[in-house]
Design a protein around this motif. Structure first.
Motif, short mmCIF file in Angstrom:
data_model
loop_
_atom_site.label_atom_id
_atom_site.label_comp_id
_atom_site.label_asym_id
_atom_site.label_seq_id
_atom_site.Cartn_x
_atom_site.Cartn_y
_atom_site.Cartn_z
N GLY A 33 -0.45 -20.36 -45.70
CA GLY A 33 0.53 -20.02 -46.65
C GLY A 33 0.15 -19.69 -48.30
N ALA A 34 -0.76 -20.75 -48.61
CA ALA A 34 -1.56 -20.52 -49.72
C ALA A 34 -2.43 -19.09 -49.79
CB ALA A 34 -2.39 -21.48 -49.95
N PHE A 37 -0.16 -16.22 -49.90
CA PHE A 37 0.58 -16.01 -51.40
C PHE A 37 -0.56 -15.29 -52.28
CE2 PHE A 37 0.17 -17.90 -55.74
CZ PHE A 37 1.40 -17.55 -56.15
N ILE A 40 -0.93 -11.37 -51.76
CA ILE A 40 0.28 -10.74 -51.75
C ILE A 40 -0.07 -9.32 -52.38
CG2 ILE A 40 2.68 -10.50 -52.76
CD1 ILE A 40 3.26 -13.25 -52.22
N PRO A 41 -0.72 -9.48 -53.75
CA PRO A 41 -0.97 -8.15 -54.58
C PRO A 41 -1.63 -6.99 -53.34
CG PRO A 41 -1.46 -9.80 -55.70
CD PRO A 41 -1.16 -10.52 -54.53
N ILE A 44 0.75 -5.66 -50.96
CA ILE A 44 1.70 -4.65 -51.48
C ILE A 44 0.85 -3.26 -51.70
CG2 ILE A 44 3.28 -4.24 -53.20
CD1 ILE A 44 3.83 -7.13 -53.68
N TRP A 45 -0.25 -3.32 -52.14
CA TRP A 45 -1.21 -2.25 -52.39
C TRP A 45 -1.23 -1.54 -51.26
CZ3 TRP A 45 -6.87 -1.85 -53.69
CH2 TRP A 45 -7.48 -0.52 -54.43
N LEU A 47 0.58 -1.43 -48.65
CA LEU A 47 1.90 -0.96 -48.34
C LEU A 47 2.22 0.40 -49.27
CD1 LEU A 47 4.76 -1.23 -46.62
CD2 LEU A 47 5.48 -2.25 -48.93
N GLU A 48 1.81 -0.02 -50.48
CA GLU A 48 2.03 1.35 -51.44
C GLU A 48 1.32 2.82 -50.88
OE1 GLU A 48 0.99 0.91 -55.46
OE2 GLU A 48 2.93 1.79 -55.99
N LEU A 49 0.02 2.42 -50.56
CA LEU A 49 -0.84 3.69 -50.24
C LEU A 49 -0.36 4.09 -48.84
CD1 LEU A 49 -4.37 2.10 -51.27
CD2 LEU A 49 -3.07 3.74 -52.58
N SER A 50 -0.07 3.17 -48.03
CA SER A 50 0.17 3.55 -46.58
C SER A 50 1.60 4.49 -46.83
CB SER A 50 0.57 2.49 -45.65
OG SER A 50 1.83 1.88 -46.00
N LEU A 51 2.46 4.19 -47.65
CA LEU A 51 3.71 5.15 -47.80
C LEU A 51 3.62 6.27 -48.65
CD1 LEU A 51 6.02 1.88 -47.70
CD2 LEU A 51 6.22 3.85 -45.89
N GLY A 52 2.31 6.09 -49.56
CA GLY A 52 2.23 7.55 -50.42
C GLY A 52 2.29 8.98 -49.82
N TYR A 81 -0.83 -15.09 -40.98
CA TYR A 81 0.96 -14.77 -40.83
C TYR A 81 1.01 -15.24 -39.50
CZ TYR A 81 5.23 -12.42 -41.51
OH TYR A 81 6.39 -12.11 -41.59
N ILE B 76 4.52 -22.73 -52.73
CA ILE B 76 3.25 -23.13 -53.71
C ILE B 76 3.67 -23.96 -54.75
CG2 ILE B 76 2.09 -21.83 -55.45
CD1 ILE B 76 1.41 -20.84 -52.54
N TRP B 107 7.43 -4.93 -57.72
CA TRP B 107 6.68 -4.04 -57.12
C TRP B 107 6.69 -3.61 -55.98
CZ3 TRP B 107 0.55 -5.07 -56.26
CH2 TRP B 107 0.08 -3.92 -56.09
N ILE B 111 8.68 0.20 -54.35
CA ILE B 111 7.89 1.05 -53.45
C ILE B 111 8.89 1.46 -52.38
CG2 ILE B 111 6.20 1.00 -51.78
CD1 ILE B 111 4.60 -0.90 -53.35
#
Lengths: 131, 115
Positions: A33-34, A37, A40-41, A44-45, A47-52, A81, B76, B107, B111
């Motif tokens: 879990g840690a 966490f 996460i950035p 998300i990055w 994900l963002e690139l994959s959908l661009g 996960y 957390i 963010w 998206i």
């Protein structure tokens, strides 16, 4: 005060204490879990690139996910996960008083470790295009 | 019978329940995504975009992002509460965790909504 029949240990001999399998699954739940966490950035990055749609993001996506180190981290996160998922399902069942006896809870702890590693392997094969 | 003196911050049961409810939301979303991947949602860039832009999937993703943020916050925060004893450092970590999670949620939602 009655005499103790057996002397109580004064110190915890940490090197002699072995964490039982359900305890191992439990601490891995926290560790995974840690780790998720903290990453996460990155996720998300990706994900963002994959959908661009612009060519830049497609090239960046290929470069990022093609990097061996990033690939290793992503497969590690995939395991985190899936372990968190399987152990979480086990905890939900325990909350419902399903499998709370010693033996079933050991069996389910083993199942969590095996199933999450197995699914990680399958996901890795899927994303490497094996099937 | 002696009256029980109840102490504490009184958010324990709410958070315990929230941890489980958000977990079930994410469980359902995970199964949907796994089924979609097996069904070819990542077979091409266009298929992936089309899948994620679908109205229902967009709402499910939104619920997933909110659930994940709340779930991660409880988890957390519990880690900080277990291991960090000095109150000042602990509260600082709580605030930084909250800010990071809220920022990431914004963010991620942005998206999905841009699609």
């Amino acid at each position: 005060m009655p005499e103790l029949t057996k002397p109580r240990p004064k110190f915890l001999a940490l090197h002699e204490i072995r964490l039982p399998l359900p305890g191992f699954v439990s601490i891995l739940h926290r560790v995974s879990g840690a780790g998720l966490f903290l990453m996460i950035p990155l996720l998300i990055w990706v994900l963002e690139l994959s959908l661009g749609t612009d060519p830049g993001s497609t090239a960046n996506f290929k470069a990022l996910t093609g990097n061996p180190l990033v690939k290793l981290i992503l497969f590690g996160l995939c395991w985190a996960y899936l372990h968190h998922f399987c152990a979480g399902v086990r905890f939900l069942l325990l909350d419902l008083h399903i499998g709370i006896d010693k033996q079933p809870s050991r069996t389910s702890a083993t199942a969590v470790l095996v199933v999450s590693l197995g699914l990680t392997g399958l996901t890795a094969l899927k994303f490497m295009g094996v099937f | 019978m002696k009256a029980r003196i109840v102490v504490g911050a009184h958010y324990g049961l709410r958070d315990w329940l929230a941890q489980r409810v958000t977990a079930v939301v994410m469980l359902v979303y995970t199964l949907v995504i796994m089924a979609a991947i097996m069904g070819g949602a990542v077979s091409s860039h266009a298929a992936w975009r089309g899948f994620m832009a679908h109205g229902l999937i967009r709402i499910l993703t939104f619920l997933f992002i909110l659930s994940l943020s709340y779930h991660a916050w409880i988890g957390i925060r519990d880690i900080w509460m277990d291991y960090i004893k000095p109150t000042g450092i602990r509260i600082t970590m709580h605030v930084l965790t909250l800010l990071a999670l809220i920022g990431c949620a914004g963010w991620a939602i942005q998206i999905i909504w841009r699609l």
